[in-house]
Design a protein around this motif. Structure first.
Motif, PDB file in Angstrom:
ATOM      1  N   GLU A  91       0.824  -1.217   0.000  1.00 48.36           N
ATOM      2  CA  GLU A  91       0.000   0.000   0.000  1.00 48.36           C
ATOM      3  C   GLU A  91       0.860   1.269   0.000  1.00 48.36           C
ATOM      4  O   GLU A  91       0.490   2.278  -0.602  1.00 48.36           O
ATOM      5  N   PHE A  92       2.023   1.219   0.657  1.00 46.86           N
ATOM      6  CA  PHE A  92       2.949   2.358   0.597  1.00 46.86           C
ATOM      7  C   PHE A  92       3.443   2.566  -0.826  1.00 46.86           C
ATOM      8  O   PHE A  92       3.486   3.689  -1.332  1.00 46.86           O
ATOM      9  N   VAL A  93       3.821   1.475  -1.445  1.00 46.60           N
ATOM     10  CA  VAL A  93       4.350   1.546  -2.814  1.00 46.60           C
ATOM     11  C   VAL A  93       3.285   2.094  -3.753  1.00 46.60           C
ATOM     12  O   VAL A  93       3.533   3.013  -4.539  1.00 46.60           O
ATOM     13  N   PRO A 110      14.837 -14.886   0.596  1.00 43.32           N
ATOM     14  CA  PRO A 110      15.132 -14.014  -0.547  1.00 43.32           C
ATOM     15  C   PRO A 110      14.230 -12.789  -0.547  1.00 43.32           C
ATOM     16  O   PRO A 110      13.267 -12.718  -1.314  1.00 43.32           O
ATOM     17  N   GLU A 111      14.528 -11.828   0.303  1.00 41.85           N
ATOM     18  CA  GLU A 111      13.710 -10.610   0.465  1.00 41.85           C
ATOM     19  C   GLU A 111      13.480  -9.981  -0.909  1.00 41.85           C
ATOM     20  O   GLU A 111      14.428  -9.564  -1.584  1.00 41.85           O
ATOM     21  N   PRO A 112      12.217  -9.877  -1.350  1.00 46.47           N
ATOM     22  CA  PRO A 112      11.983  -9.339  -2.702  1.00 46.47           C
ATOM     23  C   PRO A 112      12.428  -7.880  -2.836  1.00 46.47           C
ATOM     24  O   PRO A 112      12.922  -7.469  -3.868  1.00 46.47           O
ATOM     25  N   PHE A 113      12.246  -7.085  -1.792  1.00 46.87           N
ATOM     26  CA  PHE A 113      12.745  -5.708  -1.798  1.00 46.87           C
ATOM     27  C   PHE A 113      13.149  -5.293  -0.378  1.00 46.87           C
ATOM     28  O   PHE A 113      14.320  -5.093  -0.102  1.00 46.87           O
ATOM     29  N   GLY A 114      12.165  -5.142   0.504  1.00 44.13           N
ATOM     30  CA  GLY A 114      12.484  -4.741   1.888  1.00 44.13           C
ATOM     31  C   GLY A 114      12.351  -3.247   2.081  1.00 44.13           C
ATOM     32  O   GLY A 114      13.346  -2.519   2.221  1.00 44.13           O
ATOM     33  N   MET A 115      11.091  -2.778   2.105  1.00 42.28           N
ATOM     34  CA  MET A 115      10.830  -1.337   2.256  1.00 42.28           C
ATOM     35  C   MET A 115      11.504  -0.762   3.498  1.00 42.28           C
ATOM     36  O   MET A 115      11.960   0.387   3.501  1.00 42.28           O
ATOM     37  N   LEU A 161      11.750  -3.407  19.161  1.00 44.74           N
ATOM     38  CA  LEU A 161      11.093  -4.232  18.150  1.00 44.74           C
ATOM     39  C   LEU A 161       9.722  -3.612  17.891  1.00 44.74           C
ATOM     40  O   LEU A 161       8.959  -3.389  18.839  1.00 44.74           O
ATOM     41  N   ALA A 162       9.426  -3.336  16.616  1.00 52.60           N
ATOM     42  CA  ALA A 162       8.111  -2.781  16.285  1.00 52.60           C
ATOM     43  C   ALA A 162       7.527  -3.594  15.152  1.00 52.60           C
ATOM     44  O   ALA A 162       8.248  -4.005  14.240  1.00 52.60           O
ATOM     45  N   GLY A 163       6.231  -3.847  15.215  1.00 56.35           N
ATOM     46  CA  GLY A 163       5.628  -4.572  14.109  1.00 56.35           C
ATOM     47  C   GLY A 163       4.371  -5.299  14.480  1.00 56.35           C
ATOM     48  O   GLY A 163       3.871  -5.179  15.594  1.00 56.35           O
ATOM     49  N   GLU A 222       2.549  -2.493  16.590  1.00 53.74           N
ATOM     50  CA  GLU A 222       2.486  -1.869  15.263  1.00 53.74           C
ATOM     51  C   GLU A 222       2.649  -0.356  15.385  1.00 53.74           C
ATOM     52  O   GLU A 222       2.080   0.269  16.283  1.00 53.74           O
ATOM     53  N   VAL A 223       3.431   0.223  14.514  1.00 51.78           N
ATOM     54  CA  VAL A 223       3.624   1.675  14.512  1.00 51.78           C
ATOM     55  C   VAL A 223       3.322   2.217  13.123  1.00 51.78           C
ATOM     56  O   VAL A 223       3.394   1.503  12.140  1.00 51.78           O
ATOM     57  N   GLY A 224       3.004   3.496  13.070  1.00 54.17           N
ATOM     58  CA  GLY A 224       2.738   4.125  11.775  1.00 54.17           C
ATOM     59  C   GLY A 224       2.989   5.620  11.856  1.00 54.17           C
ATOM     60  O   GLY A 224       3.299   6.154  12.927  1.00 54.17           O
TER      61      GLY A 224
HETATM   62  N1  UDP Z   1       5.283  -1.342   8.786  1.00 52.63           N
HETATM   63  C1  UDP Z   1       4.644  -0.348   9.511  1.00 52.63           C
HETATM   64  N2  UDP Z   1       4.375  -0.577  10.832  1.00 52.63           N
HETATM   65  C2  UDP Z   1       4.721  -1.724  11.445  1.00 52.63           C
HETATM   66  C3  UDP Z   1       5.384  -2.723  10.701  1.00 52.63           C
HETATM   67  C4  UDP Z   1       5.651  -2.491   9.359  1.00 52.63           C
HETATM   68  O1  UDP Z   1       4.324   0.707   9.004  1.00 52.63           O
HETATM   69  O2  UDP Z   1       4.449  -1.845  12.626  1.00 52.63           O
HETATM   70  C5  UDP Z   1       5.594  -1.067   7.378  1.00 52.63           C
HETATM   71  C6  UDP Z   1       7.075  -0.867   7.134  1.00 52.63           C
HETATM   72  O3  UDP Z   1       7.455   0.437   7.525  1.00 52.63           O
HETATM   73  C7  UDP Z   1       7.145  -1.139   5.639  1.00 52.63           C
HETATM   74  C8  UDP Z   1       6.116  -2.233   5.432  1.00 52.63           C
HETATM   75  O4  UDP Z   1       5.226  -2.167   6.560  1.00 52.63           O
HETATM   76  O5  UDP Z   1       6.757  -0.009   4.906  1.00 52.63           O
HETATM   77  C9  UDP Z   1       6.737  -3.591   5.357  1.00 52.63           C
HETATM   78  O6  UDP Z   1       7.315  -3.741   4.089  1.00 52.63           O
HETATM   79  P1  UDP Z   1       8.614  -4.598   3.835  1.00 52.63           P
HETATM   80  O7  UDP Z   1       8.876  -4.566   2.370  1.00 52.63           O
HETATM   81  O8  UDP Z   1       9.722  -4.163   4.711  1.00 52.63           O
HETATM   82  O9  UDP Z   1       8.215  -6.052   4.306  1.00 52.63           O
HETATM   83  P2  UDP Z   1       7.042  -7.070   3.901  1.00 52.63           P
HETATM   84  O10 UDP Z   1       6.247  -7.249   5.131  1.00 52.63           O
HETATM   85  O11 UDP Z   1       6.266  -6.460   2.762  1.00 52.63           O
HETATM   86  O12 UDP Z   1       7.764  -8.344   3.518  1.00 52.63           O
END
Ligand code: UDP
Length: 386
Positions: A57-59, A295-300, A242-244, A272-274
């Motif tokens: 969604e960011f992309v 194999p991380e496809p990109f890694g935002m 750790l955030a997520g 989760e953070v935003g």
């Molecule tokens: N993200 C976020 N809050 C969180 C965890 C992840 O906004 O708590 C966002 C992170 O900043 C990034 C995206 O989710 O923009 C994760 O994309 P990434 O390509 O790193 O990993 P994916 O989960 O798509 O493999």
């Protein structure tokens, strides 16, 4: 020759089609720099831009806005709650973050999008291209719709997805988000272009004064390595944030490998953070840890850290070597031990240089890559008919 090179060399002549209705396509005269009518198809799960987690969604948010800035007529088919400089066209009644990848919602969402796209053609305002970011349904059906479909592969080519792409990759134009990802395609011929993901560097605050914590941020999946980040932090004696998100299916991993180490002081989990809070978290971190084992496809998250002037320590898996400029925006390291040993070196890198390194992924440049992909895709349709 990389697929990106192949793509650029082929892109000398511009032609595109403007299909009024299936199965007939009207071929327009070649026009360079023409305004395209683009149907941007986002996934049904999370609004664009995402309030928290949401890589795709960011992309989609950044590419869509950049295409509008380039003068294109873009309509964004998306989850409700989305906002964009493009015309926003939500399809379902609500987002479905709890049901990611459930065909029930993806099929409904894509079906509605295709109907709206057919309607636009009937109303005399046909789309030139559908840019599909919505999952797997649209590409599987792409050879049955009148409009050219450009599909971005947001996930990895793995045992689950390779047979799908082998069977459906020729239905539309396939764009990979890194060279590393494209090398894993089941058949190199299905990859039409490589276009990296974008980052809007100017909208990120740079952290010049670093705090002493290391940061890990992402999905709580083993391949993303939150548990390895904990071991690295412990080896350095530094604090770790750790955030997520703990997504459905990740609860056991989190409970077993991560939760026991959380003490609220040296190892903190903040969920989760935003928005601005996430950006500050990136900007203030001493270094960002990316101990991935897949194999991380990109890694935002890597480009986000770089945009905030924070160096990235990454295992050289997937796209990491394309993103992290070793010794400039961070370090590529073999294992946890080397990651821990390099933390102090990373802290000596210039935040401004780190940030500059992310400018390679400016939305403006990425949008140009997609414009080329759209036009080449339409040209292929033209070629198929001639
Ligand atoms: N993200 C976020 N809050 C969180 C965890 C992840 O906004 O708590 C966002 C992170 O900043 C990034 C995206 O989710 O923009 C994760 O994309 P990434 O390509 O790193 O990993 P994916 O989960 O798509 O493999």
């Amino acid at each position: 020759m990389s697929s990106q090179e192949r793509y650029r060399r082929e892109d000398n002549v511009l032609q595109y089609t403007n299909p009024p209705s299936a199965p007939e396509r009207e071929v327009l005269e070649p026009t360079r720099g023409a305004r395209l009518h683009i149907a941007m198809l986002a996934p049904p799960w999370i609004p664009v831009p995402p309030p928290g987690y949401g890589g795709i969604e960011f992309v989609v948010a950044l590419v869509t806005n950049a295409l509008v800035d380039h003068g294109h007529d873009v309509e964004l088919f998306c989850a409700p709650g989305s906002s964009s400089r493009a015309k926003v066209r939500p399809l379902l009644d609500q987002p479905h973050p709890e049901s990611i990848e459930r065909a029930l919602f993806e099929g409904d969402h894509d079906g509605r999008a295709f109907r709206a796209i057919d309607e636009a053609a009937r109303d005399g305002h046909p789309f030139d291209v559908i840019h599909d970011n919505s999952g797997y349904v649209a590409l599987a059906m792409a050879d049955r719709v009148a409009t050219s479909v450009v599909h971005t592969v947001h996930g990895p080519f793995d045992d689950d997805t390779k047979p799908y792409y082998a069977a459906n990759g020729h239905n539309g134009a396939v764009v990979c988000i890194s060279e590393a990802q494209s090398r894993m395609a089941p058949d190199p011929d299905i990859v039409d272009a490589v276009v990296h993901n974008p980052i809007d560097v100017d909208n990120w605050p740079v952290g010049y004064e670093k705090q002493d914590y290391l940061l890990w941020l992402g999905r709580m999946a083993p391949e993303k390595g939150a548990h390895r980040a904990i071991r690295v932090a412990k080896a350095t004696g530094r604090r770790l944030v750790l955030a997520g998100v703990v997504q459905p299916g990740q609860e056991r991993f989190f409970a077993k490998e991560v939760q026991p180490h959380i003490d609220g002081e040296t190892i903190r989990f903040i969920g989760e953070v935003g928005g601005a809070r996430k950006q500050r978290l990136f900007a203030d971190a001493f270094a960002f840890l990316m101990p991935i084992r897949w194999p991380e496809p990109f890694g935002m998250v890597m480009v986000e850290a770089m945009a905030a002037g924070t160096p990235v320590l990454a295992f050289p898996e997937g796209a990491a070597p394309e993103i992290v400029e070793d010794g400039v925006s961070g370090y590529l390291v073999a294992d946890e031990e080397e990651m821990a040993a390099r933390v102090d070196d990373a802290g000596r890198l210039d935040p401004l240089q780190v940030r500059r390194s992310a400018e390679r992924f400016a939305p403006d440049r990425i949008a140009v890559g997609y414009e080329q992909a759209y036009r080449a895709a339409a040209r292929q349709v033209t070629g198929a008919r001639s």
